[in-house]
Design an enzyme around this catalytic site. Structure first.
Site, PDB file in Angstrom:
ATOM      1  N   TYR A  60      25.885 -25.471 -49.154  1.00  0.00           N
ATOM      2  CA  TYR A  60      26.796 -26.583 -48.836  1.00  0.00           C
ATOM      3  C   TYR A  60      27.105 -26.652 -47.349  1.00  0.00           C
ATOM      4  CZ  TYR A  60      29.848 -22.588 -48.594  1.00  0.00           C
ATOM      5  OH  TYR A  60      30.353 -21.364 -48.254  1.00  0.00           O
ATOM      6  N   GLY A  61      26.590 -25.686 -46.587  1.00  0.00           N
ATOM      7  CA  GLY A  61      26.993 -25.580 -45.182  1.00  0.00           C
ATOM      8  C   GLY A  61      25.814 -25.662 -44.238  1.00  0.00           C
ATOM      9  N   THR A  62      25.729 -24.665 -43.381  1.00  0.00           N
ATOM     10  CA  THR A  62      24.731 -24.695 -42.307  1.00  0.00           C
ATOM     11  C   THR A  62      23.304 -24.496 -42.809  1.00  0.00           C
ATOM     12  OG1 THR A  62      25.055 -22.334 -41.936  1.00  0.00           O
ATOM     13  CG2 THR A  62      26.380 -23.838 -40.598  1.00  0.00           C
ATOM     14  N   GLU A  98      24.595 -14.395 -44.338  1.00  0.00           N
ATOM     15  CA  GLU A  98      25.999 -14.632 -44.707  1.00  0.00           C
ATOM     16  C   GLU A  98      26.835 -13.351 -44.632  1.00  0.00           C
ATOM     17  OE1 GLU A  98      26.493 -17.558 -44.590  1.00  0.00           O
ATOM     18  OE2 GLU A  98      24.628 -18.492 -45.236  1.00  0.00           O
TER      19      GLU A  98
HETATM   20  N1  PCA Z   1      25.878 -21.168 -45.030  1.00  0.00           N
HETATM   21  C1  PCA Z   1      25.969 -21.112 -46.451  1.00  0.00           C
HETATM   22  C2  PCA Z   1      27.398 -20.800 -46.700  1.00  0.00           C
HETATM   23  C3  PCA Z   1      28.118 -21.360 -45.540  1.00  0.00           C
HETATM   24  C4  PCA Z   1      27.076 -21.557 -44.524  1.00  0.00           C
HETATM   25  O1  PCA Z   1      27.201 -22.030 -43.437  1.00  0.00           O
HETATM   26  C5  PCA Z   1      25.608 -22.453 -47.008  1.00  0.00           C
HETATM   27  O2  PCA Z   1      25.100 -23.328 -46.283  1.00  0.00           O
HETATM   28  O3  PCA Z   1      25.832 -22.657 -48.209  1.00  0.00           O
END
Ligand code: PCA
Length: 159
Positions: free
Chosen positions: A14-16, A89
């Site tokens: 959901y993030g980077t 992570e």
């Molecule tokens: N990377 C993981 C968790 C938060 C992030 O920046 C992701 O994209 O789900």
């Protein structure tokens, strides 16, 4: 591989790690293992998704029922890639992870791993609750190499 263990290696990002975001290259680099894009999805559970710390890191906070259903992408990964995602992570020191139900656009639902933050200062909850993360010029994501090595990652959460 049994069906069950194959199912456990779906990851919802959901993030980077999403396409077009600053860590997506981790999923596409061959040396990291295999990742296959399955589709876009959304959490069935609501979570606070905030951008926090001086490095503008996206955090899914373990306070289910608060915030939004979160949009992201589902990948099927091999064990090698999963191990490399854990390194990125900093699991289990920084992010923890758990299995959540994710719905695809075709209304099918799948069980996926996602990374989340268990222990955080309450004030992180006061930040804007997003439904989808995007890196922006106003709040650019800073990668680990740009961060202050004298500050413990978990201390940063209070900024
Ligand atoms: N990377 C993981 C968790 C938060 C992030 O920046 C992701 O994209 O789900």
């Amino acid at each position: 591989m049994s069906k069950l263990s194959a199912e456990l290696l779906k990851v919802f990002v959901y993030g980077t790690l999403k396409r077009g975001e600053p860590n997506h290259h981790w999923l596409t680099r061959n040396e990291n293992g295999i990742a296959r894009f399955v589709g876009e999805g959304m959490t069935v559970e609501r979570f606070p998704l905030v951008v926090g710390t001086r490095y503008n890191i996206p955090f899914l906070l373990d306070k289910r029922g608060t915030g939004n259903n979160i949009k992201g992408e589902i990948y099927e990964v091999d064990e090698k890639m999963f191990a490399n995602l854990d390194i990125l992570e900093d699991y289990p020191v920084y992010y923890d992870r758990e299995i959540q139900t994710i719905t695809l656009n075709n209304n099918e639902s799948v069980q996926c791993w996602l990374y989340l933050i268990r222990t955080f200062p309450e004030k992180l909850l006061q930040k804007e609750h997003l439904a989808a993360y995007h890196n922006t010029k106003e709040k650019p994501y800073r990668e680990r190499s740009e961060r202050d090595i004298n500050i413990k990652a978990t201390d940063d959460l209070s900024y």
